[in-house]
Write a protein that holds these residues in place. Structure first.
Motif, PDB file in Angstrom:
ATOM      1  N   GLU A  31      -4.357   6.195   6.807  1.00  0.00           N
ATOM      2  CA  GLU A  31      -5.246   7.144   6.118  1.00  0.00           C
ATOM      3  C   GLU A  31      -6.259   7.877   6.779  1.00  0.00           C
ATOM      4  OE1 GLU A  31      -5.522   4.482   1.972  1.00  0.00           O
ATOM      5  OE2 GLU A  31      -7.222   4.604   3.279  1.00  0.00           O
ATOM      6  N   ARG A  73       0.885  -1.211  -0.135  1.00  0.00           N
ATOM      7  CA  ARG A  73      -0.085  -0.030  -0.187  1.00  0.00           C
ATOM      8  C   ARG A  73       0.819   1.219  -0.055  1.00  0.00           C
ATOM      9  NH1 ARG A  73      -3.416  -3.605   2.937  1.00  0.00           N
ATOM     10  NH2 ARG A  73      -5.657  -3.469   1.885  1.00  0.00           N
ATOM     11  N   PHE A  74       2.005   1.192   0.429  1.00  0.00           N
ATOM     12  CA  PHE A  74       2.929   2.473   0.390  1.00  0.00           C
ATOM     13  C   PHE A  74       3.421   2.860  -0.790  1.00  0.00           C
ATOM     14  CE2 PHE A  74       7.263   3.946   0.071  1.00  0.00           C
ATOM     15  CZ  PHE A  74       7.241   5.272   0.588  1.00  0.00           C
ATOM     16  N   ASP A 101       3.453   7.784  15.444  1.00  0.00           N
ATOM     17  CA  ASP A 101       3.106   8.440  14.266  1.00  0.00           C
ATOM     18  C   ASP A 101       1.508   8.434  14.083  1.00  0.00           C
ATOM     19  OD1 ASP A 101       5.574   9.138  13.350  1.00  0.00           O
ATOM     20  OD2 ASP A 101       5.772   7.328  12.038  1.00  0.00           O
ATOM     21  N   ASP A 104       5.765   4.946  10.523  1.00  0.00           N
ATOM     22  CA  ASP A 104       7.073   4.483  10.920  1.00  0.00           C
ATOM     23  C   ASP A 104       7.384   3.979  12.119  1.00  0.00           C
ATOM     24  OD1 ASP A 104       8.182   4.770   8.157  1.00  0.00           O
ATOM     25  OD2 ASP A 104       8.001   6.852   8.562  1.00  0.00           O
ATOM     26  N   TRP A 163      -2.703  10.386   3.532  1.00  0.00           N
ATOM     27  CA  TRP A 163      -2.225   9.198   3.946  1.00  0.00           C
ATOM     28  C   TRP A 163      -0.608   9.500   4.713  1.00  0.00           C
ATOM     29  CZ3 TRP A 163       2.281   6.459   2.033  1.00  0.00           C
ATOM     30  CH2 TRP A 163       2.582   6.987   0.977  1.00  0.00           C
ATOM     31  N   VAL A 164      -0.237   8.783   5.737  1.00  0.00           N
ATOM     32  CA  VAL A 164       1.197   8.971   5.984  1.00  0.00           C
ATOM     33  C   VAL A 164       1.709   7.556   6.241  1.00  0.00           C
ATOM     34  CG1 VAL A 164       1.068  11.245   7.077  1.00  0.00           C
ATOM     35  CG2 VAL A 164       0.564   9.304   8.380  1.00  0.00           C
ATOM     36  N   MET A 165       2.896   7.350   6.422  1.00  0.00           N
ATOM     37  CA  MET A 165       3.474   6.047   6.994  1.00  0.00           C
ATOM     38  C   MET A 165       3.356   6.048   8.343  1.00  0.00           C
ATOM     39  SD  MET A 165       4.708   3.417   5.146  1.00  0.00           S
ATOM     40  CE  MET A 165       5.996   2.878   6.410  1.00  0.00           C
ATOM     41  N   LYS A 177       0.091   3.850  -3.028  1.00  0.00           N
ATOM     42  CA  LYS A 177      -0.540   5.302  -2.862  1.00  0.00           C
ATOM     43  C   LYS A 177       0.614   6.066  -3.362  1.00  0.00           C
ATOM     44  CE  LYS A 177      -3.282   6.037   0.194  1.00  0.00           C
ATOM     45  NZ  LYS A 177      -4.773   6.549   0.233  1.00  0.00           N
ATOM     46  N   THR A 178       1.801   5.871  -3.254  1.00  0.00           N
ATOM     47  CA  THR A 178       2.928   6.826  -3.803  1.00  0.00           C
ATOM     48  C   THR A 178       2.651   6.962  -5.198  1.00  0.00           C
ATOM     49  OG1 THR A 178       4.583   6.078  -2.079  1.00  0.00           O
ATOM     50  CG2 THR A 178       5.358   6.995  -3.967  1.00  0.00           C
ATOM     51  N   ARG A 221       0.533  -2.786   5.254  1.00  0.00           N
ATOM     52  CA  ARG A 221       1.200  -2.365   3.966  1.00  0.00           C
ATOM     53  C   ARG A 221       0.989  -3.562   3.002  1.00  0.00           C
ATOM     54  NH1 ARG A 221       7.248   0.297   4.021  1.00  0.00           N
ATOM     55  NH2 ARG A 221       6.899  -0.308   1.736  1.00  0.00           N
ATOM     56  N   ILE A 262       0.272   1.890   6.805  1.00  0.00           N
ATOM     57  CA  ILE A 262       0.218   3.129   6.591  1.00  0.00           C
ATOM     58  C   ILE A 262      -1.084   3.686   7.446  1.00  0.00           C
ATOM     59  CG2 ILE A 262       0.940   2.940   4.201  1.00  0.00           C
ATOM     60  CD1 ILE A 262      -1.868   3.298   3.291  1.00  0.00           C
TER      61      ILE A 262
END
Length: 368
Positions: free
Chosen positions: A168, A94-95, A119, A115, A111-113, A98-99, A135, A166
């Motif tokens: 969302e 999914r990373f 987060d 990490d 969205w963000v990771m 989405k990228t 992911r 990720i």
């Protein structure tokens, strides 16, 4: 080109093989778990070597997104004969998915990771309600955690998911739609009409096609799917699931294969998505699609086969799988001249449809 190898030994590959047989073509299936070949629609598995695959199959396709990282199936998936090779490098994670969408300028949920565990509360502060998605490996609601605005984050295993998920923004969508289309090995494209989908606990339970009030959405959906297929140099059928938000489409998920929400095409169109997939790979021209009125697809989930279903309106497609809770073991397709007529047929399937399906029909009818 009259032979295609599909990676995967499940029902989607079997339905491809059935479609191919009607065209005088051959689709064989390679089962990665058993490392054996299933010729055509047969269940008699036989061994096959790399050299035999190279000699026999000019095109390789897939019925799923994930394969072992090493071994014969991995070699086949990475082969330059695999028309889904580019998609398999991007879509299952999914990373990277989405990228790619961000790079192409295709709308998707912010969205963000994830990490590190910290987060997650930061994402909640920025987004409000969130959806945490693994992911890779998640499907039918698995690997997904939904947290409403101000909700409890303790149910999300954030420490375990760090670097593997990720986050969302949770989207307040009007309805879920999908489009299924195909791109041939020569770059020709063809698309089915948008389909209305209803999920319960992350599992698709009902599809209605064509979706109502989509005249302004069909062209943008086709443009987005075509853009994705071209970016990935993909051939065959692909599906994109959307959220409809304020009259616009936002991509939720991509499936580089024939898709559950396209099963209605078996009885609802001149050419099913399986026919279209085989056509696209075999170089058969992608003719215009004729859709037969209104269609519904009912997923049969975790239930034994019932002989009484054969007396219900529609056609039953049974997968021959062992039954367990939450498992898709078959589907039923209904076709009618209108949504009103379709509703009468669907009421016969009320025992396998979760409560609320009638409200879905009512809301779709109100848009017509």
């Amino acid at each position: 080109m009259n032979r295609v190898l599909v990676l995967g030994g499940g029902q989607l590959g079997l339905m491809m093989a059935e479609a191919a047989a009607r065209l005088g073509l051959v689709v064989d299936r390679y089962d990665p778990e058993r490392a054996l070949l299933l010729p055509g629609t047969s269940d008699l598995a036989v061994p096959i070597s790399w050299e035999e695959c190279q000699e026999r199959y000019p095109v390789i396709t897939v019925e799923r997104e994930a394969f072992p990282e090493t071994g014969f199936s991995a070699e086949l998936a990475q082969s330059d004969r695999c028309v889904a090779r580019g998609a398999l490098q991007v879509i299952p994670d999914r990373f990277t998915q989405k990228t790619m969408l961000d790079k192409l300028g295709i709308p998707t949920a912010p969205w963000v990771m994830l990490d590190q565990a910290e987060d997650l509360p930061r994402a909640v502060a920025d987004f409000g309600g969130v959806v945490v998605k693994a992911r890779s490996g998640g499907y039918d609601g698995r690997g997904t955690w939904i947290v409403g605005e101000g909700g409890d984050l303790s149910a999300v295993p954030a420490v375990e998911l760090a670097g593997k998920a990720i986050v969302e923004q949770k989207i307040p969508f009007r309805r879920e739609l999908s489009i299924v289309g195909a791109r041939s090995i020569t770059g020709e494209t063809l698309f089915y009409p948008l389909t209305r989908n209803w999920h319960v606990d992350g599992i698709l339970r009902l599809s209605l096609a064509p979706a109502n009030a989509c005249s302004d959405l069909q062209a943008p959906a086709e443009i987005m799917l075509k853009c994705i297929m071209e970016e990935l140099d993909y051939a065959g059928v692909m599906a994109v699931e959307f959220f409809e938000v304020d009259g616009q489409l936002m991509v939720n998920e991509i499936a580089p294969r024939v898709h559950n929400s396209g099963h209605w095409t078996h009885e609802g169109a001149d050419w099913s998505q399986f026919d279209l997939h085989v056509h696209a790979l075999a170089g058969v021209p992608l003719h215009a699609l004729n859709v037969h009125g209104s269609s519904a697809m009912v997923n049969l989930i975790g239930t034994p086969f019932e002989n009484a279903w054969l007396q219900h309106p529609g056609v039953v497609h049974w997968y021959g799988k062992s039954v367990r809770p939450g498992r898709k073991v078959g589907h039923a397709n209904l076709a009618a001249s209108s949504l009103d007529d379709l509703r009468q047929g669907l009421d016969a399937w009320a025992d396998v449809l979760p409560e609320g399906y009638q409200q879905v029909l009512d809301s779709e009818r109100a848009l017509g």
